[in-house]
Design a protein around this motif. Structure first.
Motif, PDB file in Angstrom:
ATOM      1  N   ALA A  10     -33.218  27.281 -35.766  1.00 40.91           N
ATOM      2  CA  ALA A  10     -34.097  26.037 -36.200  1.00 40.91           C
ATOM      3  C   ALA A  10     -33.748  24.897 -35.021  1.00 40.91           C
ATOM      4  N   ILE A  49     -34.217  26.019 -47.249  1.00 41.70           N
ATOM      5  CA  ILE A  49     -33.011  25.968 -46.386  1.00 41.70           C
ATOM      6  C   ILE A  49     -31.771  26.934 -46.923  1.00 41.70           C
ATOM      7  N   ARG A  97     -38.118  22.766 -29.515  1.00 42.79           N
ATOM      8  CA  ARG A  97     -38.329  24.134 -29.751  1.00 42.79           C
ATOM      9  C   ARG A  97     -38.901  24.569 -28.534  1.00 42.79           C
ATOM     10  N   ILE A 120     -27.889  29.656 -40.265  1.00 41.17           N
ATOM     11  CA  ILE A 120     -28.894  29.001 -39.474  1.00 41.17           C
ATOM     12  C   ILE A 120     -28.155  28.287 -38.422  1.00 41.17           C
ATOM     13  N   LEU A 167     -37.513  22.855 -42.951  1.00 48.53           N
ATOM     14  CA  LEU A 167     -36.433  23.267 -43.606  1.00 48.53           C
ATOM     15  C   LEU A 167     -35.562  21.841 -44.302  1.00 48.53           C
ATOM     16  N   CYS A 225     -26.748  24.527 -43.644  1.00 54.28           N
ATOM     17  CA  CYS A 225     -27.049  25.778 -42.627  1.00 54.28           C
ATOM     18  C   CYS A 225     -25.993  26.778 -42.960  1.00 54.28           C
ATOM     19  N   THR A 261     -38.466  25.550 -38.436  1.00 58.05           N
ATOM     20  CA  THR A 261     -38.385  26.983 -37.960  1.00 58.05           C
ATOM     21  C   THR A 261     -39.385  26.998 -36.591  1.00 58.05           C
TER      22      THR A 261
END
Length: 977
Positions: free
Chosen positions: A317, A310, A574, A370, A340, A366, A334
């Motif tokens: 992410a 990370i 996601r 990220i 991460l 992050c 990811t």
């Protein structure tokens, strides 16, 4: 006269007292023994050598764990009830009853006339061990729990039958923001309810009551709950100064009748005695060598996601949060599922604070490299966390776990997830969840089961689990509930089993519970060929090994087994393909605040116990509600046949077709009266009686009759009847009518037409156990409505003998009553057809709720019907569709009218593409152990999902929501497959 020594060796403590010739207390000691009973007693006696050295003393041992020590040492033993009675008769002679709570024992002793004692069986619910477990669950000491309870504002209904039941009630309250002070007081109230309902067994507690035992001696909050519940004043609630040692004092008093011996001889007997050892039932080892374990570890370590640093990664992410019953898990991934960041920790009863701290940590790590594109949450605390932190998606646990399992094993056909308190098992067919099995009210096959023992033996769960890996003689402890097994573990210790042997044995117990009690598998093939196991419990290599040994095949356990829910949620986030997440950002987290306060909703008769969570910026989230009214929204007005039936039946009161001139007849609104009320209402009003129904069921009504309930294991609908008949007595009706009915109406679709034994004969039990019924005219004749001609004859005789009503008048009223019942049944069927037509016109799914007629009672079903319609289902009941199927042979003896209806309803649902079925069963219903299996068989053979909701007197619907949402997700997945 010699000095007298009393030793009370209980399940968790050793008490030693010394009395002089005038029964004055010279010494007292109260110490925990941690299963080392003889050593603890000897240590205490050695500490008073200065007082007793060189003297002849009289010694007696008592207590639940004292007999073995007494026999081994050759010291006289007295049964603890007699010891307690001796102390009470000596020091508080006008006592009417004693309530004594110990570590694992609970007793009520009634004085006056002959001595009568009631004691708990093999369950330690409602005792000191239960309170210890609850304190551990809330991450406080017992003393802190007591202090918290004194600051309570409200009481939640919590089960106390045993620790794992209570956890199922407490955890959702804590996860949804409930105050620890209120939960602490509710735990003590649960102990009171368990003692009063479980041990009085119908005998009334009154007069001067003496409270004894360690919990009642040390815990002021527990005392307060007993005094308030039993409405006692200072003269009638007695808490002796040495109440924790009263049994030991009684043992010393009983020692008067025995011969004195030198004190040194007593010490020598205890020191020389070796506790009796017996052969321990053992099993083969989990691993026979280090090499075998290394191969096992290498195979399972192969299922792991790629790890990404990370601190160096840049890009998008996705975050998944699993707010579980006892733990909070997070996973930041990811696009390809690379990890991460992960987090797994106890939520300490405050998941909001845990997630807040973790989000701040993640944002700090992050930086600007990220960007979190999506956040999803699952688990018990899903709604609270989603609202608190503006997550993009909330999804039911079953779907989160399936997503995670399929990531590691695309051809997975069976998933078993064992968490802290929940066990979820589901079959996968054609890429969709096909059937769902969840543990019921008990979590004995789950992580909290083994954690309880680890803590009791002084280990953390990780170290405790490793101890059993190479045990050569794992103890066979069976597969019972946690508090039942306390005694098994202690006995194994006394028999010489090591902690390593016990650790391995407990791991196997978890597995047997899962396979044979939740899944109820006959063989490994019942599960599948590609099994994925997950959940924090399977991080325990001993449990995993025991599972593979029991099944005789290898399974897949991902390395991230403990965070699969969070990982699956991250994958779901996601798959939303969002450009930007709504998740609170860094600045918003800096301003974040959260407070929670209890409230009771008064917008309907459910009186839901709410927790109002307030966040910064005026944001608010209300939990504990079963409908949308407390949120300021109108409740769902979707068709609901359960509500229609209940409202219709409640409207049946008054004089109907008659003039009320023959008096007021009270009818208790419970059990089979839900089915037969239209019949009896028409019959009595035609005969010119005024029908008075008992009030609507409520928790308050249940408590009104609680003291007269002789059985703690009978179903909640039956327990409610005690309050119903007492309310009718208070109403002052001329008579209460509640007939015994072994037979129900014969609908021609079953082998016979019995009522269940509880429904059939409960009037007899009420007559024998409710003293207030002697104040009124309680009529409970034996009647059968299945043969109209026979009933006409019998009823005309009975009404003539009881009320001097001419027989012709009764015959005419009976004919009208049968017609009214037939009209009621036809109305329900017509209403069902109307609801189904409306659902299809509007494109809505139809859910058939199959159960007993009394399951329509809002106090019994806790508003499950409101919950179902809030999810967009049109609800009809089994009797609205069962008549559409003819009689068919069953695998079981089909002799109960209500069950035959359920079977036919299930068969009909299998022919309808837009219908699913949920079966409601009452906890404690033995017959439904059979009907559940038969219903599952009918539905699964017909390509449908089987969902069972088990309900009792506890109103938390956390597990119910999981089941209904799992059903919805499975329906949706099937549509897409």
């Amino acid at each position: 006269m010699s000095l007298r020594v009393g030793i009370d060796i209980g399940s968790t403590t050793v008490k030693v007292v010394v009395l002089d010739e005038q029964n004055k207390l010279l010494f007292r000691s109260y110490e925990r023994h941690f299963s080392k009973t003889r050593e603890r007693a000897l240590e205490t006696l050695n500490s008073i050598s200065d007082m007793l050295s060189g003297q002849r003393v009289k010694v007696t041992i008592t207590g639940s764990a004292g007999l073995g020590v007494a026999n081994a040492a050759g010291i006289d033993f007295v049964q603890e009830v007699y010891a307690t009675a001796a102390a009470v008769n000596t020091y508080i002679p006008d006592t009417d009853a004693v309530i004594e709570l110990g570590g694992e024992d609970a007793k009520i002793i009634f004085f006056g006339g002959s001595l009568e004692e009631r004691m708990n069986g093999s369950c330690a619910g409602g005792t000191g061990a239960f309170i210890d477990q609850m304190a551990t669950l809330m991450n406080v000491t017992v003393n802190e729990l007591d202090t918290l309870s004194l600051k309570h504002e409200k009481i939640y209904p919590i089960a106390s039958r045993c620790g794992v039941f209570a956890k199922s009630d407490i955890q959702p309250i804590l996860n949804q923001g409930g105050r620890k002070e209120d939960v602490a007081a509710s735990i003590f109230q649960a102990v009171v309810d368990q003692t009063v309902a479980g041990l009085t067994q119908g005998r009334e507690l009154k007069g001067k009551i003496v409270f004894l035992g360690g919990p009642l001696h040390f815990l002021m909050g527990l005392r307060q709950r007993f005094v308030e519940t039993l409405a006692l004043d200072g003269e009638h609630a007695i808490f002796p100064e040495d109440g924790d040692c009263f049994a030991a004092m009684g043992a010393a008093l009983c020692a008067t009748d025995y011969q004195p011996v030198p004190f040194e001889e007593v010490l020598k007997k205890l020191a020389d005695s070796a506790e009796a050892t017996t052969l321990v039932d053992t099993m083969p080892p989990l691993f026979s060598s280090q090499e075998e374990y290394d191969q096992f570890s290498a195979r399972h370590n192969a299922s792991r996601p790629p790890e990404v640093d990370i601190h160096t990664y840049s890009g998008p992410a996705w975050l998944g949060i699993d707010a579980g019953s006892t733990t909070t898990k997070l996973a930041l991934i990811t696009a390809d599922g690379g990890l991460l960041y992960t987090y797994y920790h106890s939520n300490l009863g405050n998941p909001v604070a845990i997630v807040l701290e973790q989000l701040r940590t993640i944002y700090a790590m992050c930086g600007d490299r990220i960007v979190i594109r999506g956040a999803a949450v699952t688990g018990y605390g899903e709604d609270l966390i989603k609202n608190a932190f503006s997550c993009d998606l909330g999804l039911v646990e079953t779907m989160a776990h399936y997503k995670a399992a399929a990531h590691f094993e695309p051809s997975v056909d069976f998933i078993i997830d064992i968490g802290g308190q929940d066990m979820k098992c589901f079959k996968i067919r054609n890429g969709a969840v096909d059937s769902i099995m969840l543990n019921e009210a008990c979590s004995s096959g789950c992580g909290s089961f083994i954690e309880t023992f680890a803590k009791a033996l002084g280990y953390n769960i990780a170290d405790f689990s490793k101890l059993g890996l190479f045990s050569q003689h794992p103890v066979n402890l069976g597969s019972r509930c946690t508090v039942f097994m306390n005694s098994s573990v202690k006995q194994a210790q006394k028999d010489g089993a090591s902690v390593e042997d016990i650790s391995a044995g407990l791991s196997t117990s978890i597995v047997k519970n899962a396979i044979y009690k939740v899944i109820r598998a006959a063989s490994a093939d019942d599960l599948g060929q590609h099994i994925v196991v997950q959940g924090g419990t399977f991080l325990n290599d001993a449990v995993l090994r025991a599972f593979e040994q029991e099944l005789g095949r290898n399974v897949t356990r991902p390395v991230i087994s403990g965070i699969m829910g969070a990982f699956g949620a991250a994958l779901a986030a996601r798959d939303l393909h969002l450009d930007k997440s709504q998740l609170l950002g860094r600045e918003a987290l800096d301003r974040f605040s959260h407070t929670a306060r209890p409230a009771t909703c008064g917008l309907c008769t459910n009186h839901c116990s709410l927790t109002v969570n307030s966040f910064d910026g005026g944001r608010r989230f209300v939990s504990g509600n079963r409908c949308s009214r407390p949120l300021g929204e109108e409740p769902s007005h979707l068709p609901d046949l359960m509500r229609y039936k209940y409202d219709h039946l409640r409207s049946l009161h008054g004089t109907g077709q008659g003039d009320g001139s023959r008096g007021r007849i009270g009818i208790p609104f419970g059990l089979n009266m839900y089915e037969n009320l239209p019949f009896w209402f028409e019959l009595f009003t035609r005969l010119n009686f005024r029908v008075v129904l008992s009030p609507q069921s409520s928790r308050k009504l249940y408590l009104k009759g609680q003291r007269t309930i002789p059985s703690d294991t009978v179903c909640y609908p039956a327990k409610l009847l005690h309050g119903h008949v007492e309310a009718l007595v208070e109403e002052g009706v001329d008579a209460i009518f509640y007939p015994c009915m072994p037979y129900n109406f014969d609908e021609g679709v079953s082998d016979n037409n019995y009522n269940c034994p509880v429904v059939a004969y409960y009037p007899e039990l009420l007559a024998a156990n409710v003293p207030d019924l002697k104040k009124t005219r309680f009529l409970y004749p034996y009647f059968g409505l299945h043969r109209p001609k026979d009933f006409e004859r019998k009823a005309s005789e009975w009404f003539f003998n009881e009320f001097q009503i001419p027989k012709r008048e009764t015959v005419s009223a009976v004919k009208a009553a049968y017609a009214a019942y037939d009209a009621y049944k036809e109305d329900l069927r017509a209403r069902g057809r109307e609801y189904i037509t409306q659902a299809r016109a509007e494109g809505r799914p139809i859910l058939v709720v199959a159960g007993r007629p009394y399951h329509m009672d809002p106090e019994i079903n806790h508003g499950i019907n409101d919950l179902i319609t809030s999810y967009g289902f049109v609800l009809v009941t089994e009797d609205a569709v069962a008549y559409l199927e003819d009689k068919a042979p069953r695998h079981v003896l089909n002799q109960w009218t209500y069950h035959a209806r359920m079977y036919n309803a299930a068969r009909y649902v299998c022919t309808q593409p837009d219908m699913e079925l949920i079966q409601l069963v009452s906890f404690g219903c033995g017959i439904d152990a059979i009907t559940g299996d038969e219903m599952r068989s009918i539905l699964e053979d017909g390509g449908k999902l089987y969902t069972q909701l088990k309900i009792d007197d506890i109103s938390n619907l956390g597990a119910v929501k999981i089941r209904i949402r799992s059903l919805m997700a499975a329906i949706e997945a099937r549509k897409q497959s």
